[in-house]
Write a protein that holds these residues in place. Structure first.
Motif, PDB file in Angstrom:
ATOM      1  N   TYR A   1       0.828  -1.196   0.000  1.00  0.00           N
ATOM      2  CA  TYR A   1       0.000   0.000   0.000  1.00  0.00           C
ATOM      3  C   TYR A   1       0.867   1.252   0.000  1.00  0.00           C
ATOM      4  N   GLY A   2       0.344   2.304  -0.619  1.00  0.00           N
ATOM      5  CA  GLY A   2       1.056   3.579  -0.602  1.00  0.00           C
ATOM      6  C   GLY A   2       0.353   4.622  -1.447  1.00  0.00           C
ATOM      7  N   ARG A   3       0.532   5.875  -1.070  1.00  0.00           N
ATOM      8  CA  ARG A   3       0.051   7.006  -1.850  1.00  0.00           C
ATOM      9  C   ARG A   3       0.859   8.240  -1.450  1.00  0.00           C
ATOM     10  N   LYS A   4       0.963   9.176  -2.389  1.00  0.00           N
ATOM     11  CA  LYS A   4       1.564  10.476  -2.119  1.00  0.00           C
ATOM     12  C   LYS A   4       0.702  11.545  -2.757  1.00  0.00           C
ATOM     13  N   LEU A   5       0.573  12.678  -2.076  1.00  0.00           N
ATOM     14  CA  LEU A   5      -0.077  13.832  -2.703  1.00  0.00           C
ATOM     15  C   LEU A   5       0.641  15.100  -2.269  1.00  0.00           C
ATOM     16  N   GLU A   6       0.624  16.082  -3.163  1.00  0.00           N
ATOM     17  CA  GLU A   6       1.326  17.345  -2.904  1.00  0.00           C
ATOM     18  C   GLU A   6       0.690  18.446  -3.739  1.00  0.00           C
ATOM     19  N   TYR A   7       0.279  19.518  -3.061  1.00  0.00           N
ATOM     20  CA  TYR A   7      -0.339  20.655  -3.744  1.00  0.00           C
ATOM     21  C   TYR A   7       0.670  21.794  -3.838  1.00  0.00           C
ATOM     22  N   ASN A   8       0.802  22.359  -5.038  1.00  0.00           N
ATOM     23  CA  ASN A   8       1.754  23.444  -5.269  1.00  0.00           C
ATOM     24  C   ASN A   8       1.101  24.687  -5.849  1.00  0.00           C
ATOM     25  N   ARG A   9      -0.242  24.742  -5.823  1.00  0.00           N
ATOM     26  CA  ARG A   9      -0.956  25.885  -6.375  1.00  0.00           C
ATOM     27  C   ARG A   9      -2.048  26.361  -5.434  1.00  0.00           C
ATOM     28  N   GLY A  10      -2.381  27.638  -5.570  1.00  0.00           N
ATOM     29  CA  GLY A  10      -3.551  28.198  -4.906  1.00  0.00           C
ATOM     30  C   GLY A  10      -3.473  28.173  -3.393  1.00  0.00           C
TER      31      GLY A  10
ATOM     32  N   LEU B   1      -4.097  25.983  -1.278  1.00  0.00           N
ATOM     33  CA  LEU B   1      -3.616  24.739  -0.673  1.00  0.00           C
ATOM     34  C   LEU B   1      -2.141  24.483  -0.960  1.00  0.00           C
ATOM     35  N   SER B   2      -1.446  25.452  -1.540  1.00  0.00           N
ATOM     36  CA  SER B   2      -0.037  25.270  -1.863  1.00  0.00           C
ATOM     37  C   SER B   2       0.760  24.879  -0.620  1.00  0.00           C
ATOM     38  N   GLY B   3       1.524  23.814  -0.725  1.00  0.00           N
ATOM     39  CA  GLY B   3       2.297  23.303   0.396  1.00  0.00           C
ATOM     40  C   GLY B   3       1.648  22.137   1.104  1.00  0.00           C
ATOM     41  N   LEU B   4       0.355  21.905   0.878  1.00  0.00           N
ATOM     42  CA  LEU B   4      -0.321  20.778   1.507  1.00  0.00           C
ATOM     43  C   LEU B   4       0.204  19.481   0.906  1.00  0.00           C
ATOM     44  N   SER B   5       0.504  18.501   1.761  1.00  0.00           N
ATOM     45  CA  SER B   5       1.036  17.233   1.280  1.00  0.00           C
ATOM     46  C   SER B   5       0.581  16.107   2.201  1.00  0.00           C
ATOM     47  N   GLY B   6       0.731  14.892   1.721  1.00  0.00           N
ATOM     48  CA  GLY B   6       0.401  13.717   2.518  1.00  0.00           C
ATOM     49  C   GLY B   6       1.057  12.482   1.936  1.00  0.00           C
ATOM     50  N   GLU B   7       1.243  11.467   2.774  1.00  0.00           N
ATOM     51  CA  GLU B   7       1.904  10.251   2.322  1.00  0.00           C
ATOM     52  C   GLU B   7       1.472   9.066   3.179  1.00  0.00           C
ATOM     53  N   VAL B   8       1.249   7.931   2.530  1.00  0.00           N
ATOM     54  CA  VAL B   8       1.003   6.658   3.191  1.00  0.00           C
ATOM     55  C   VAL B   8       2.089   5.697   2.735  1.00  0.00           C
ATOM     56  N   GLU B   9       2.744   5.036   3.698  1.00  0.00           N
ATOM     57  CA  GLU B   9       3.820   4.101   3.388  1.00  0.00           C
ATOM     58  C   GLU B   9       3.559   2.760   4.073  1.00  0.00           C
ATOM     59  N   SER B  10       4.044   1.694   3.458  1.00  0.00           N
ATOM     60  CA  SER B  10       3.889   0.378   4.059  1.00  0.00           C
ATOM     61  C   SER B  10       5.025  -0.535   3.641  1.00  0.00           C
ATOM     62  N   ILE B  11       5.220  -1.585   4.424  1.00  0.00           N
ATOM     63  CA  ILE B  11       6.097  -2.685   4.058  1.00  0.00           C
ATOM     64  C   ILE B  11       5.499  -3.935   4.679  1.00  0.00           C
ATOM     65  N   ALA B  12       5.524  -5.047   3.938  1.00  0.00           N
ATOM     66  CA  ALA B  12       4.975  -6.304   4.435  1.00  0.00           C
ATOM     67  C   ALA B  12       5.993  -7.418   4.258  1.00  0.00           C
ATOM     68  N   ILE B  13       6.087  -8.280   5.260  1.00  0.00           N
ATOM     69  CA  ILE B  13       6.923  -9.475   5.210  1.00  0.00           C
ATOM     70  C   ILE B  13       5.996 -10.665   5.415  1.00  0.00           C
TER      71      ILE B  13
ATOM     72  N   GLY C   1       0.144 -18.653   5.916  1.00  0.00           N
ATOM     73  CA  GLY C   1       1.203 -18.215   6.799  1.00  0.00           C
ATOM     74  C   GLY C   1       0.963 -16.823   7.328  1.00  0.00           C
ATOM     75  N   PRO C   2       1.857 -16.323   8.182  1.00  0.00           N
ATOM     76  CA  PRO C   2       1.699 -15.005   8.789  1.00  0.00           C
ATOM     77  C   PRO C   2       2.178 -13.883   7.879  1.00  0.00           C
ATOM     78  N   ARG C   3       1.621 -12.714   8.088  1.00  0.00           N
ATOM     79  CA  ARG C   3       2.068 -11.497   7.396  1.00  0.00           C
ATOM     80  C   ARG C   3       2.328 -10.423   8.458  1.00  0.00           C
ATOM     81  N   LEU C   4       3.566  -9.981   8.553  1.00  0.00           N
ATOM     82  CA  LEU C   4       3.943  -8.886   9.438  1.00  0.00           C
ATOM     83  C   LEU C   4       4.019  -7.627   8.590  1.00  0.00           C
ATOM     84  N   GLN C   5       3.214  -6.633   8.939  1.00  0.00           N
ATOM     85  CA  GLN C   5       3.070  -5.470   8.066  1.00  0.00           C
ATOM     86  C   GLN C   5       3.219  -4.169   8.857  1.00  0.00           C
ATOM     87  N   ARG C   6       3.947  -3.235   8.253  1.00  0.00           N
ATOM     88  CA  ARG C   6       4.139  -1.918   8.870  1.00  0.00           C
ATOM     89  C   ARG C   6       3.382  -0.873   8.070  1.00  0.00           C
TER      90      ARG C   6
END
Length: 354
Positions: free
Chosen positions: A97-106, A108-120, A137-142
């Motif tokens: 899973y993951g997403r990034k967003l970043e606003y550079n206009r108007g 909302l300029s400077g507004l940003s967000g991020e989702v990060e993950s890693i799974a084993i 089996g098991p899944r360990l996820q961050r």
């Protein structure tokens, strides 16, 4: 029959490009490495470059957002080995899973967000017979991330401030089964991926604990040769994204996401050109789910697109490269109106049998 045996070995390399489906999906949680013959290792890396823009109506006079989706990297690696004639095992590492967003206009300029993950994920497969097998089996996820969201003074919006969600590990599981006709090189596999619950320590503009659940999902994968040099494949993935909400403690506007359940379909074929070269193509479709674009992350709804790729094999090495183009479905709501958005991604995967 040598050509068709090479084809079935290639199936595990087809998912080199991201699904980038509903919610925060990137790779779609594939486990095809478990069906590779013998001992096998692989590593893949790619980049997705999306163009997501629209007309924002929630911050004063409407304005054009410009592109709000920075380039998103993705990766996966895996190792599989036979234990004996009945048991085999695999370890898979990826960022599901993951997403990034970043606003550079108007406004909302400077507004940003991020989702990060890693799974084993650790998987053990047991062959009940030459045709039936079960695995799990098991899944360990961050999971973690950050975003800029509205803050209020006396109940009145007073700008934006950052909220940080601390990276947190949690445990889930995978269970599935497969039916194969070895002499015909046919396989169908069904996999259930459990939901995983998190209590994310939250700091910044809102402080406390945020409960987030990544969705349960079901993957169905089918492969069947139609000639000595052609293999067709199909996948269906259902994910319960309606259960995923992100509501920081004390945030008066509720969840930062407004997802619905998604079903993603993929149909394709791989064609051998020689003992060293093959090409493949796939079509992907995810129906719209009537998302209301009530927050910055709700900017797309559904998708369709195509993948083109090539596979080179030499002795024990397989190198797969692919390019995918998706057109996103439009989304409208109280935050804005988003239309005509797309993403192009490219990736390379290297596999080695030993």
């Amino acid at each position: 029959m040598k050509t068709i045996k090479l084809l079935t070995g290639f199936f595990g390399c087809l998912f080199v490009t991201p699904a980038m489906g509903g919610g925060f999906d990137i790779l779609g949680q594939p486990n095809d490495v478990l069906f590779e013959p013998g001992r096998y290792a692989e590593f893949g890396f790619g980049l997705g470059s999306a163009d997501v823009n629209g007309d924002i109506i929630a911050a004063g006079p409407p304005f054009a957002s410009g592109d709000t989706a920075p380039t998103l990297p993705f990766y996966n690696g895996a190792f599989k080995s036979d234990i004996n004639e009945q048991f085999s095992g695999a370890v898979i590492v990826d960022n599901p899973y993951g997403r990034k967003l970043e606003y550079n206009r108007g406004p909302l300029s400077g507004l940003s967000g991020e989702v990060e993950s890693i799974a084993i994920t650790g998987l053990l497969r047991y062959n009940l017979s030459d045709r039936f097998s079960v695995f799990g089996g098991p899944r360990l996820q961050r999971l973690g991330g950050n975003t800029d969201i509205s803050v209020f003074a006396g109940g009145v919006p007073a700008g934006f401030a950052n909220v940080e969600f601390e990276d947190t590990w949690a445990l889930g599981y995978v269970v599935g089964g497969a039916f194969e006709i070895p002499e015909a090189h046919v396989r169908i596999a069904v996999t259930y991926n459990s939901a995983i619950d998190y209590d994310l320590d939250t700091s910044g503009a809102y402080v406390g604990t945020t409960n987030v659940k990544t969705p349960q999902s079901v993957n169905i994968d089918l492969q069947a040769p139609i000639s000595l040099s052609t293999l067709v494949f199909a996948t269906v993935r259902w994910a319960e994204w309606s259960e995923t909400t992100i509501s920081p403690p004390g945030y008066p506007l509720g969840s930062l996401t407004h997802f619905n359940d998604t079903t993603t379909y993929r149909l394709g074929a791989v064609q051998m050109f020689s003992e060293n070269w093959a090409g493949f193509t796939a079509l992907t479709y995810e129906p719209k789910t009537d998302i209301s674009a009530d927050a910055p992350i709700d900017a797309t709804d559904g998708l369709w697109g195509a993948t083109l790729g090539a596979i080179y094999t030499k002795d024990k090495v397989k190198i797969t490269s692919a390019v995918t183009y998706y057109q996103f479905g439009d989304a409208s709501g109280s935050f804005g109106n988003f239309a005509d958005n797309d993403v192009i991604s490219g990736a390379v995967k290297v596999g080695y049998a030993f």
